[in-house]
Design an enzyme around this catalytic site. Structure first.
Site, short mmCIF file in Angstrom:
data_model
loop_
_atom_site.label_atom_id
_atom_site.label_comp_id
_atom_site.label_asym_id
_atom_site.label_seq_id
_atom_site.Cartn_x
_atom_site.Cartn_y
_atom_site.Cartn_z
N GLY A 1 14.90 36.85 -18.71
CA GLY A 1 15.32 36.38 -19.71
C GLY A 1 16.49 37.23 -20.15
N TYR A 2 16.66 37.20 -21.35
CA TYR A 2 18.22 38.21 -21.99
C TYR A 2 17.66 39.38 -22.34
CZ TYR A 2 17.16 38.29 -26.30
OH TYR A 2 16.15 38.30 -27.94
N HIS B 1 19.28 35.13 -36.28
CA HIS B 1 19.90 34.53 -37.35
C HIS B 1 18.82 33.66 -37.71
CE1 HIS B 1 21.10 34.07 -33.02
NE2 HIS B 1 20.46 32.98 -33.80
N HIS C 1 46.92 30.49 -29.64
CA HIS C 1 47.11 30.62 -28.63
C HIS C 1 47.92 32.20 -28.81
CE1 HIS C 1 49.39 30.59 -24.81
NE2 HIS C 1 50.06 30.92 -24.93
C1 LIG Z 1 15.70 44.04 -27.21
C2 LIG Z 1 16.02 43.46 -28.18
C3 LIG Z 1 17.46 42.63 -28.29
C4 LIG Z 1 17.33 41.21 -28.94
N1 LIG Z 1 18.50 40.96 -29.29
C5 LIG Z 1 18.60 40.36 -30.31
C6 LIG Z 1 20.27 38.86 -30.35
O1 LIG Z 1 21.26 40.04 -29.71
N2 LIG Z 1 19.89 38.33 -31.83
C7 LIG Z 1 19.16 37.63 -31.90
O2 LIG Z 1 19.40 37.17 -32.68
N3 LIG Z 1 18.15 38.19 -32.06
C8 LIG Z 1 17.48 39.26 -30.99
N4 LIG Z 1 16.48 39.87 -30.97
C9 LIG Z 1 15.13 38.97 -31.30
C10 LIG Z 1 15.24 39.81 -33.76
O3 LIG Z 1 15.31 41.35 -33.20
C11 LIG Z 1 13.96 39.06 -34.18
O4 LIG Z 1 14.01 37.78 -33.59
C12 LIG Z 1 14.02 39.62 -35.34
O5 LIG Z 1 13.80 40.93 -35.56
C13 LIG Z 1 12.75 38.61 -35.71
O6 LIG Z 1 12.50 38.72 -36.89
P1 LIG Z 1 11.51 39.17 -37.59
O7 LIG Z 1 12.04 39.65 -39.51
O8 LIG Z 1 10.78 37.55 -37.48
O9 LIG Z 1 10.71 40.61 -37.78
P2 LIG Z 1 10.45 41.61 -37.27
O10 LIG Z 1 12.25 41.76 -37.07
O11 LIG Z 1 9.98 42.11 -35.62
O12 LIG Z 1 10.66 42.80 -38.92
C14 LIG Z 1 9.10 43.04 -39.02
C15 LIG Z 1 8.66 43.77 -39.54
O13 LIG Z 1 6.88 43.24 -39.62
C16 LIG Z 1 6.63 45.08 -40.22
N5 LIG Z 1 5.45 44.63 -39.93
C17 LIG Z 1 4.44 43.93 -38.92
N6 LIG Z 1 3.46 43.85 -39.62
C18 LIG Z 1 3.48 44.63 -40.83
C19 LIG Z 1 1.87 45.02 -41.96
N7 LIG Z 1 0.60 44.57 -41.30
N8 LIG Z 1 2.59 45.62 -42.84
C20 LIG Z 1 3.58 45.64 -42.09
N9 LIG Z 1 4.88 45.93 -41.95
C21 LIG Z 1 4.66 45.11 -41.83
C22 LIG Z 1 7.04 45.21 -38.60
O14 LIG Z 1 7.31 46.44 -38.66
C23 LIG Z 1 8.69 45.02 -38.75
O15 LIG Z 1 9.78 46.20 -39.19
C24 LIG Z 1 15.49 41.26 -29.64
C25 LIG Z 1 14.85 41.86 -29.20
C26 LIG Z 1 14.31 42.19 -28.78
C27 LIG Z 1 13.39 43.16 -28.56
#
Ligand SMILES: Cc1cc2nc3c(=O)[nH]c(=O)nc-3n(C[C@H](O)[C@H](O)[C@H](O)COP(=O)(O)OP(=O)(O)OC[C@H]3O[C@@H](n4cnc5c(N)ncnc54)[C@H](O)[C@@H]3O)c2cc1C
Length: 466
Positions: A186-187, A322, A445
């Site tokens: 995957g990506y 996003h 362009h």
């Molecule tokens: C290697 C990699 C590359 C990626 N590249 C891209 C990309 O290029 N473009 C893109 O759009 N997406 C990308 N993603 C996906 C993207 O990172 C996620 O979709 C995004 O971060 C999701 O955001 P979120 O706020 O839902 O959760 P998260 O970013 O996972 O944040 C959740 C937060 O909640 C905290 N948390 C969890 N449980 C608790 C708790 N009980 N108490 C307190 N804190 C808690 C965690 O510590 C974390 O900081 C990538 C992911 C990875 C792993």
């Protein structure tokens, strides 16, 4: 230690792109907000996801360019003995992460959001308890926003530990392995596999399905597969991973006929997907409706419990930063009393491989599945002047539009630098553009964007440069 109790209108669990954007917007709207984060503000995206991966992709690309010039270049550039100090590369990447996460902290403060550092445990749909450095804090709220994100899915046959790593460890390497096996085409697996290849590792990718990037349109993935082959990345498709060999220096894989081979490895990256973080912090006790592993939400990000909301990865696919941010912004506005629904015309997705892939809206196959009668046309970068000056003529831009009224319903592209076309693609979809609108827009362009206009012209039957 005695317990402190706080009350607030909005309690956000998780400071990733979903949670921190929701908190900033709520703060802007004057909603009393507390955000709880167990690790670092910025979540997966800023600390161990989007940003660090793109930083390493850039560093690897620059290093590869230098090595390419050392081999002699048609551009007349020469370089002698390029080398890379991976510890400095990682420190540079960490510097970018630090600036961005520091910026998030400053924005939360500026907008009056209280950040509580520690892991939250839910007691019910209105109460969480957080273990902070200063002792336990109980927080009571009117609205609970679940934004706890996701974590790497483990592979039971090759458990994490030692040389078996997830994307998190792969983004902060102490050294570059000689032989890396990436499980998952995957990506995430391909972006990181490409980085390690460009940094000098021998890389083999194992994928259970019969092609890489299985969630993307097959036509788009062909130039990526060709580029990986040219780079020397081995692709083992349609293979199942059985485990490590006895010595722990190779990955055992099996093909469809049952034949087994061993892929030598001194590091193994497991990149078989991510799962919503729904276990181990009291969420189970709320008994919210699920959609597979993810929380089920409606088009306002409401869960099955009143005033409990969920956004981002915890609410399942598409797991993209996003999308989490857009949902977070909307939930904050709903809590503040505005009328909103989450009905985007498209959520673009980019794969930062080399070449890059970008999709927005419907592919021709999606359109057919949706019962739409559509036409589609592709314009190749081989006929685009800017692509030639950038030495990257592989790839194309494709448009999909309704045959009856020419409404554009989808865009796809593959090629170097096409990630930046995502804005034009999504704007045209969101604004209801027709082929004539895009074809009639003067595109600067020489730019890769001219291929967008030419794809629309081609769909109308009169491309100019092909
Ligand atoms: C290697 C990699 C590359 C990626 N590249 C891209 C990309 O290029 N473009 C893109 O759009 N997406 C990308 N993603 C996906 C993207 O990172 C996620 O979709 C995004 O971060 C999701 O955001 P979120 O706020 O839902 O959760 P998260 O970013 O996972 O944040 C959740 C937060 O909640 C905290 N948390 C969890 N449980 C608790 C708790 N009980 N108490 C307190 N804190 C808690 C965690 O510590 C974390 O900081 C990538 C992911 C990875 C792993």
């Amino acid at each position: 230690m005695s317990q402190t109790t706080k009350t607030t209108t909005l309690l956000v669990i998780g400071g990733g792109p979903g949670g921190y954007v929701a908190a900033i917007r709520a703060g802007q709207l004057g909603v009393p907000t507390i955000l709880v984060e167990g690790e670092r503000l910025g979540g997966t995206c800023l600390n161990i996801g989007c940003i660090p991966s793109k930083a390493l992709i850039h560093a690897a690309e620059e290093y590869e360019k230098a090595r390419h010039y050392a081999d002699g270049s048609a551009l007349g550039i020469s370089v002698t003995s390029p080398s890379i100090d991976i510890a400095r590369t990682v420190a540079w990447k960490d510097g970018i992460v630090g600036k961005l996460t520091g910026g998030v902290a400053a924005l939360l403060k500026k907008n009056g959001v209280e950040v509580v550092q520690g892991w939250a445990r839910l007691l019910d749909g209105k109460t969480a308890e957080v273990e902070t450095a200063a002792g336990p804090v109980r927080i009571q709220c009117e609205h609970l926003l679940l934004a706890a994100g996701s974590e790497p899915t483990p592979l039971p046959s090759v458990p994490f530990g030692g040389m078996v790593v997830s994307s998190t460890e792969a983004l902060s390497p102490a050294d570059i392995p000689k032989k890396l096996v990436v499980v998952g085409g995957g990506y995430i697996g391909l972006e990181l596999g490409t980085v390690y290849r460009k940094l000098g590792a021998e890389v083999a990718v194992v994928e259970a399905q019969d092609r890489i990037l299985p969630t993307y349109d097959a036509e788009l993935t062909k130039p990526v597969a060709a580029a990986l082959a040219k780079m020397g990345v081995e692709l083992h498709l349609g293979r199942k991973v059985l485990g490590l060999n006895g010595k722990g220096n190779a990955v055992r894989v099996q093909d469809a006929s049952g034949a087994e081979t061993q892929l030598p490895a001194d590091r193994v990256l497991i990149a078989v997907g991510r799962r919503p973080r729904t276990q181990g912090w009291g969420l189970e006790s709320l008994q919210l409706d699920r959609h597979g592993n993810a929380l089920r939400i409606d088009d306002q990000c409401r869960t099955s419990m009143r005033d409990v909301w969920a956004i981002g990865d915890i609410a399942g696919e598409p797991m993209l930063a996003h999308r989490a941010m857009a949902q977070g912004e909307m939930v904050a506005e709903l809590v503040a009393g505005k009328r909103r629904h989450f009905t985007p015309a498209s959520i673009p997705a980019v794969c930062f491989t080399d070449p890059e892939v970008v999709v927005s809206g419907l592919s021709p196959a999606d359109a057919e599945r949706a019962g739409l009668d559509c036409l589609s046309a592709s314009f190749p970068f081989a006929a685009n002047g800017r692509a030639m000056t950038l030495e990257s003529t592989d790839g194309f831009v494709r448009v999909v539009a309704r045959r009856d009224n020419h409404l554009v319903v989808g865009w796809q592209a593959v090629g170097r630098g096409v990630s930046e076309l995502a804005a034009a693609f999504s704007q045209s979809l969101e604004m209801g553009a027709t082929l004539e609108d895009v074809a009639g827009t003067i595109h600067a362009h020489p730019t890769l964007g001219e291929a967008v206009q030419e794809a629309a012209l081609k769909a109308l039957g009169h491309a100019l440069h092909i």
